[in-house]
Each structure stands twice: as structure tokens, then as C-alpha cells.
Design an enzyme around this catalytic site. Structure first.
Site, PDB file in Angstrom:
ATOM      1  N   CYS A   2      -1.079  -0.353 -14.633  1.00 38.69           N
ATOM      2  CA  CYS A   2      -1.164  -0.316 -16.095  1.00 38.69           C
ATOM      3  C   CYS A   2      -0.822  -1.662 -16.740  1.00 38.69           C
ATOM      4  CB  CYS A   2      -0.194   0.720 -16.633  1.00 38.69           C
ATOM      5  SG  CYS A   2      -0.373   2.336 -15.881  1.00 38.69           S
ATOM      6  N   ARG A  27      -5.600  -6.096 -12.862  1.00 40.75           N
ATOM      7  CA  ARG A  27      -4.510  -5.308 -12.281  1.00 40.75           C
ATOM      8  C   ARG A  27      -4.994  -3.944 -11.783  1.00 40.75           C
ATOM      9  NH1 ARG A  27       0.673  -6.883 -14.034  1.00 40.75           N
ATOM     10  NH2 ARG A  27       1.332  -4.720 -14.083  1.00 40.75           N
ATOM     11  N   TRP A  74      -3.579   3.174 -15.240  1.00 41.23           N
ATOM     12  CA  TRP A  74      -3.918   3.475 -13.845  1.00 41.23           C
ATOM     13  C   TRP A  74      -3.246   4.812 -13.567  1.00 41.23           C
ATOM     14  CZ3 TRP A  74      -1.285   3.942  -9.056  1.00 41.23           C
ATOM     15  CH2 TRP A  74      -2.102   3.834  -7.918  1.00 41.23           C
ATOM     16  N   ASN A  98       4.131   1.843 -18.964  1.00 40.66           N
ATOM     17  CA  ASN A  98       3.840   1.564 -17.550  1.00 40.66           C
ATOM     18  C   ASN A  98       5.003   2.119 -16.732  1.00 40.66           C
ATOM     19  OD1 ASN A  98       1.789   0.016 -18.562  1.00 40.66           O
ATOM     20  ND2 ASN A  98       2.612  -1.942 -17.875  1.00 40.66           N
ATOM     21  N   GLY A  99       4.700   2.634 -15.554  1.00 40.40           N
ATOM     22  CA  GLY A  99       5.771   3.135 -14.693  1.00 40.40           C
ATOM     23  C   GLY A  99       5.699   4.640 -14.544  1.00 40.40           C
ATOM     24  N   GLU A 481      -5.080  -7.565   8.714  1.00 35.93           N
ATOM     25  CA  GLU A 481      -5.433  -8.055   7.382  1.00 35.93           C
ATOM     26  C   GLU A 481      -6.962  -8.034   7.205  1.00 35.93           C
ATOM     27  OE1 GLU A 481      -4.012  -8.427   4.731  1.00 35.93           O
ATOM     28  OE2 GLU A 481      -5.229  -9.792   3.566  1.00 35.93           O
ATOM     29  N   LYS A 485      -8.865  -5.876   4.342  1.00 41.54           N
ATOM     30  CA  LYS A 485      -9.824  -6.485   3.401  1.00 41.54           C
ATOM     31  C   LYS A 485     -11.136  -5.704   3.404  1.00 41.54           C
ATOM     32  CE  LYS A 485      -7.859  -8.444   1.448  1.00 41.54           C
ATOM     33  NZ  LYS A 485      -6.468  -8.780   1.616  1.00 41.54           N
ATOM     34  N   GLU A 488     -10.680  -2.132   1.819  1.00 40.64           N
ATOM     35  CA  GLU A 488     -10.359  -2.006   0.398  1.00 40.64           C
ATOM     36  C   GLU A 488     -11.507  -2.416  -0.520  1.00 40.64           C
ATOM     37  OE1 GLU A 488      -6.943  -4.275  -1.065  1.00 40.64           O
ATOM     38  OE2 GLU A 488      -7.409  -5.913   0.289  1.00 40.64           O
ATOM     39  N   HIS A 504      -5.939   2.522  25.583  1.00 34.96           N
ATOM     40  CA  HIS A 504      -5.030   3.667  25.456  1.00 34.96           C
ATOM     41  C   HIS A 504      -5.533   4.665  24.418  1.00 34.96           C
ATOM     42  CE1 HIS A 504      -2.202   1.766  28.151  1.00 34.96           C
ATOM     43  NE2 HIS A 504      -2.305   0.650  27.444  1.00 34.96           N
ATOM     44  N   LYS A 602      -3.774  -4.149  -8.736  1.00 36.65           N
ATOM     45  CA  LYS A 602      -3.341  -5.454  -8.231  1.00 36.65           C
ATOM     46  C   LYS A 602      -1.843  -5.478  -7.980  1.00 36.65           C
ATOM     47  CE  LYS A 602      -3.668  -9.723  -7.065  1.00 36.65           C
ATOM     48  NZ  LYS A 602      -4.148  -9.927  -5.690  1.00 36.65           N
TER      49      LYS A 602
END
Ligand code: AGP
Length: 607
Positions: A2, A27, A74, A98-99, A481, A485, A488, A504, A602
Site C-alpha cells: 500500500c 510497490r 494491496w 497501510n499495515g 534467485e 525471478k 515471479e 534424490h 515491492k
């Protein structure tokens, strides 16, 4: 996640509120809204979707005013919808948040019992009603917010306006960032400096528990205990241009190409005469490095992957035991902290809720010191850490972290080498490590020339549903990583494995529809890795290898991409770049939203 913007001015401000939201789009969010005080009281516009949808609504209605608040949401409590979008309104009050308010259900029941009706599924609406109730009971807007926050459990940054006090915006922060911007005859509130850069460069960073009031006439701040507080005015060195897209199609591509400069900036002033300057880690760094007997690294996502690479460096070079752990796990267990353990957090944003909570927990443990590697000055993690090594990546707008990761690795390599030197690393290995870092910007620039080749390679992934990334040693986290990438931004399911683990279990998945991407520089595990890759080829797997020029010869793969030989410390940083380019081009070719992938934010400021 947010975003908040609030403005009190003597001129129409809707365009500035909306421009502020647009600057916060990176964000991640799923709805947007704005509320303005007009002659008729509070008027608001809300839209599910993008800020451009809000722009269209504003153009239709012509809504404007001199004082208002705006928000990108968000979703956490309640689906993304117009009804759940902020600002929320209760009587004469409008509020954004926000939160997460953890005790919202109990507060909702209390307010419902008093006759308050709820029009959304959000936790935020209780806050709007609480402020309204306090104001109706006779408190001014500022006092009403101070009274309200005493009832809240959880994390919040709040901004509110009231038709009873036109011209005033109030805000509060606890566990989520909120800043005050200082203008000429107008003042601002925002969750992030980027929202206000076209309006001002002068900011005050609110501290935990602060409540602030901004009007055209000035700013008043009160601390957690309600006492008047002074907060230092800081000049931001970010320019509005730094967040412009320029010639690039996406921020992610721009940020990938900024890496030679970002890495050079992160190294600047930190090495002199072939030696890492110890004082970059703090005034008492020499003693600290000598006293460090163990390191606990805590981070999330990409930053956690950087920590995993550093774990190898710290143990290999310094001989100091090191663990790297995900913050959301660390914060809910009972870590055993031996004497002489350094606590090290890594975060691009410096606001990640889990990392911040882990840092707060670490304050209560007998750590030697708390150090942060971070990209955002004045962020909460920076301010809560005794020692800070800043990465100098500049603003990272794309949700998928790129230059933040490579600059984190550079900062961590500086730390690992300095620690190793303090523990007696010999001249030859130390100087070689430092030289590898100094050559990095040039090597990265060289790898970026592979862009076209990788773009073409990406075509082979367009129709795929899964991919496997393999690496060994420091290249196992690089493979992780690479997988993160790809998943996402292209939404292709991707997993990373330490190559030795293949037989395995995951080898069962390998067939012609499961591309296997191997990151294989010339390190001491290369022969073992080559055997693992043979296992893939023998099962008909389609192998793409990103290898150092010294080992490319004779490698049996569908495609071999050759990277410059850069040395053991530089190699994981170098090998990251083609994987970033690969995900980027796959995502572009699949037509996904590269910079703002679905469901992601973000800066993850909620738990
Ligand atoms: C990676 O591309 C993501 N942006 C995400 O994993 C990110 O690294 C994570 O949320 C941690 O963020 P931080 O570095 O700002 O703490």
C-alpha cells in the site's frame, strides 16, 4: 504494497495526489482511491485496478480540492474491490491505512454494538470509525487520532482528514513508514519519499508511535507518549529523474542495465590501495570484526538468497560459522545465540515487516552487534541497526529485485573479505578477492552484451510450464534467485536444486518438457556439477548451461552461454546477470506485467 499520499495546500491538489500514487505504483497494489475536502464535505473516488482507472474517474467528475488524502491498496483483509479500496469514510472523517490492524475483529464487534455500520471487509474501516467516534465525542482531529491509535494492535501508517477541520491532514506511524514533506506554503504526508519528489526534497521521518498534523501553516509532531517532538529535516538525494523509465521498455530492464554503475557506486570509497577500509562498517569495526565468532544472517526473498551466498564466503574465507535464515521463520523460533555472534539483516527496502520484526527480536538477544545491509537510507531497518553498510543501487522500482541483489552481494563480499582478513586470511587470497570486486563493473558490462543472445534463447521457454535451475556451492543460491525471478515475473513454475540433490528425487521430473538451467562457473565443484548435468542429458533433459569460458569446451547441452571468467567471489554476481535477462525476456514474450507482477508488492510491510 500500500501507498499513502496526503497534501494540505492553498491550491487544487488532486493532480499531485494522483501523481504521488503513480510514483508509488511500483510497490504493487490492486486498487486506488482519493478523498478531498470540498465545499460539500468529503468527496472520494475509488477504483479497482490501476491508478489510470482513478485518473479516468477524476477526469469524468472533475473532482478537486485543496486538502486531501490518496491511497494505493494491496489487499490483505478483503478482496481487491472498489468497496474495499481506501479512503474509507465514517461520517465527517476519511482515512487511509497501510499495515494490518490485528485486533480489528474485536474493534468491529465493539463498534457494531454501538450502531456503526461497515461497508467493507477491511481491517482499516474500524480505524475510520474510531477516529469519527473520538471526534464526535469532542476531540479535535489530531487528538482523535492519538486517542484511536492507543486502541490499535498491529502495524500501521495512517493519514486522515475531516470535514470538521478542512485544511488539516493528520498521520500516525507504528511499524510502517510515514514521512512528512516540507513545502513552500504547503505540507505533505507520504509513505515513501518517491511520492513527493516532484514537490519537495525536504523530509522528516516519523518515528515509531509518532502522530503528526500538517496544515499549510506548519507541522506538529507528537511522540508515542503524546509529548511534542522535533524530527530532523533531511534532504533527499534522490531526484525525480532517478525513477523515470527513460529509453527502457520496463524498469526491470533499466535496472538490470544499471548494474555496472550500481556496483561501482557500492564499491566507491570502500577500497583503497587494494584494501577494504574497515571503518566503512562503523567506527569500532576493527574490534567488532576481531570479536566476531559467528554470524546469523536474516532476510527475506532475494535478500535471503544474497545471505545464502554470503554464508559460503564467510565460512570459506573467514572460517567463521554462519547461518542464513528466512526472517519469517527466525522471528517465531527461539534462536540460540552464542557469545560473539553478529546479527546481520539484508533488505533492499529496509521496511520488510518480517525482517524488521526479526531485528527487533534480536535486540533482546545477547548478540555482539546488529548490522544491516540496506539500500534505503532512513528506512526502519537502517534506523534500528547499530551498524549499516549501504548498498548504493539507487531506487529500485521493478518488483523483481535485480540491481539490489547484485549490490547486496558486493556489500556482503566486502564484509566477508574484511572479516576474513581480521581472522588471518593470507595476502594472496585477500588481494585476489579485492581485485575480483574491483573488476566487477567491467565484467558485468561485458555480460550485458549477451542481451540479444539471451532474448533469442528466451523464445524456447514461452510455452513451458515448469523449469529446473541447478547450481552448486555459491551457485546454488544463484540458481534459487534465477528460479525466483522466472516464477515471479513470467508465472512459470520454477524450482532450484543443489545439483547433487537431483538424483534424490527431482530427476524424476526431467523430460523434454522440463528445461534445466545450470549455472556452472569454473569453481572447485565444476567436475561434480558436470557429472550431475550428464544425469540430466542421459534422461533426455533439455539443458541450458551458463558457464565460464574456461569450462565451456565439451559441455553437452542444448545451449551454452559463455560468461567471462571472473574468479570465485565475483562469479555468483556475474552468473546472476544472464538469469535476470532470461526471466525478463521470457516474461516480456509471455506478455506478463514485468514491473508489477500479479499478487506481489515491492516492499512487503505486512507480515
Ligand atoms: C524479489 O524479486 C522480491 N522483490 C522479494 O523477494 C524481496 O527480495 C523480498 O520481499 C525482500 O525485500 P527486501 O529486500 O526489501 O527486504
Amino acid at each position: 504494497m500500500c501507498g499513502i499520499v496526503g497534501i494540505s495546500a492553498n491550491r487544487p491538489i488532486v493532480q499531485h495526489l494522483i501523481a504521488g500514487l503513480a510514483a508509488l505504483e511500483y510497490r504493487g497494489y490492486d486498487s486506488a482511491g482519493v478523498a478531498l475536502l470540498t465545499g460539500d464535505g468529503i468527496s472520494r473516488l475509488r477504483a479497482k485496478g490501476k491508478v489510470r482507472d482513478l485518473v479516468a474517474l477524476q477526469a469524468e467528475t472533475g473532482l478537486d480540492g485543496h486538502c486531501g488524502i490518496a491511497h494505493t491498496r494491496w489487499a490483505t483483509h478483503g478482496v481487491p474491490s472498489e468497496g474495499n479500496a481506501h479512503p474509507h469514510v465514517s461520517g465527517q472523517v476519511s482515512l487511509v491505512h497501510n499495515g494490518i490492524i490485528e485486533n480489528h475483529a474485536a474493534l468491529r464487534r465493539e463498534l457494531q454494538a454501538e450502531g456503526y455500520e461497515f461497508s467493507s471487509q477491511t481491517d482499516t474501516e474500524v480505524v475510520a470509525h474510531l477516529v469519527e467516534r473520538a471526534q464526535r465525542q469532542g476531540l479535535g482531529l489530531l487528538a482523535a487520532l492519538q486517542d484511536t491509535v492507543k486502541r490499535l494492535h498491529g502495524a500501521y501508517a495512517i493519514a486522515a482528514v475531516s470535514a470538521r477541520e478542512p485544511g488539516t491532514v493528520v498521520g500516525a506511524r507504528y511499524g510502517a513508514p510515514l514521512i512528512v514533506g516540507l513545502g513552500e506554503g504547503e505540507q505533505y504526508l507520504a509513505s515513501d519519499v518517491h511520492a513527493l519528489l516532484p514537490l519537495t526534497k525536504r523530509f522528516m521521518y516519523l518515528e515509531e508511535g509518532d502522530v503528526a498534523e500538517v496544515t499549510v501553516g506548519g507541522i506538529r509532531i507528537f511522540d508515542l507518549d503524546g509529548a511534542p517532538a522535533e524530527r530532523e529535516v533531511k534532504e533527499s538525494h534522490f531526484s525525480a529523474d532517478a525513477v523515470e523509465l527513460g529509453e527502457y521498455a520496463h524498469y526491470m530492464l533499466k535496472e538490470i542495465h544499471e548494474q555496472p554503475v550500481a556496483v561501482a557506486d557500492t564499491l566507491e570509497g570502500r577500497i583503497a590501495g587494494g584494501k577494504i577500509l574497515t571503518q566503512i562498517f562503523g567506527v569500532d569495526a576493527e574490534r567488532l570484526l576481531a570479536d566476531t565468532q559467528a554470524v546469523h544472517i536474516i532476510a527475506c526473498g532475494t535478500s535471503y538468497h544474497a545471505g545464502l551466498v554470503a554464508r559460503y564466503w564467510i565460512e570459506q574465507l573467514a572460517g567463521v560459522p554462519c547461518t542464513a535464515e528466512i526472517a519469517s521463520e527466525y522471528r517465531y523460533r527461539d534462536p540460540v545465540v552464542r557469545e560473539g555472534t553478529l546479527f546481520l539483516t539484508i533488505s533492499q527496502s529496509g521496511e520488510t515487516a518480517d525482517t524488521l520484526a526479526a531485528l527487533k527480536l534480536a535486540k533482546e538477544r545477547p548478540y555482539l552487534a546488529r548490522m544491516a545491509v540496506c539500500n534505503v537510507p532512513e528506512s526502519s531497518i537502517v534506523r534500528e541497526s547499530a551498524l549499516v553498510l549501504m548498498t548504493r543501487a539507487g531506487p529500485e522500482i521493478g518488483v523483481a529485485s535485480t540491481k539490489a541483489f547484485t549490490t547486496q552481494l558486493v556489500a556482503l563480499a566486502l564484509f566477508s573479505l574484511a572479516l576474513a582478513r581480521a581472522k588471518g586470511l593470507d595476502d594472496e587470497r585477500y588481494s585476489d578477492g579485492v581485485r575480483q570486486l574491483e573488476r566487477l563493473p567491467g565484467h558485468i558490462a561485458e555480460v550485458l552484451k549477451l542481451d540479444e543472445e539471451i532474448k533469442e534463447l528466451a523464445e524456447q521457454f514461452i510455452g513451458k510450464h515448469h523449469a529446473l535451475f541447478l547450481g552448486r556451492g555459491t551457485h546454488w543460491p544463484v540458481a534459487m534467485e534465477g528460479a525466483l525471478k522466472l516464477k515471479e515475473i513470467s508465472y512459470i513454475h520454477a524450482e532450484a536444486y543443489a545439483a547433487g540433490e537431483l538424483k534424490h528425487g527431482p530427476l524424476a521430473l526431467v523430460d523434454e518438457d522440463m528445461p534445466v538451467i545450470a549455472v556452472a562457473p569454473n569453481d572447485r565443484l565444476i567436475d561434480k556439477l558436470k557429472s550431475n548435468l550428464e544425469e540430466v542429458r542421459a534422461r533426455g533433459g533439455v539443458l541450458y548451461a551458463f558457464v565460464d569460458e574456461t569450462v565451456a569446451h565439451g559441455l553437452d547441452a542444448a545451449r551454452v552461454v559463455i560468461l567471462p571468467a571472473s574468479g570465485e567471489i565475483a562469479a555468483p554476481i556475474i552468473s546472476t546477470i544472464p538469469l535476470q535477462l532470461l526471466s525478463y525476456h521470457v516474461a516480456v514474450q509471455r506478455g506478463t506485467d514485468v514491473d508489477q507482477p500479479r499478487n506481489l508488492a515491492k516492499s512487503v510491510t505486512v507480515e
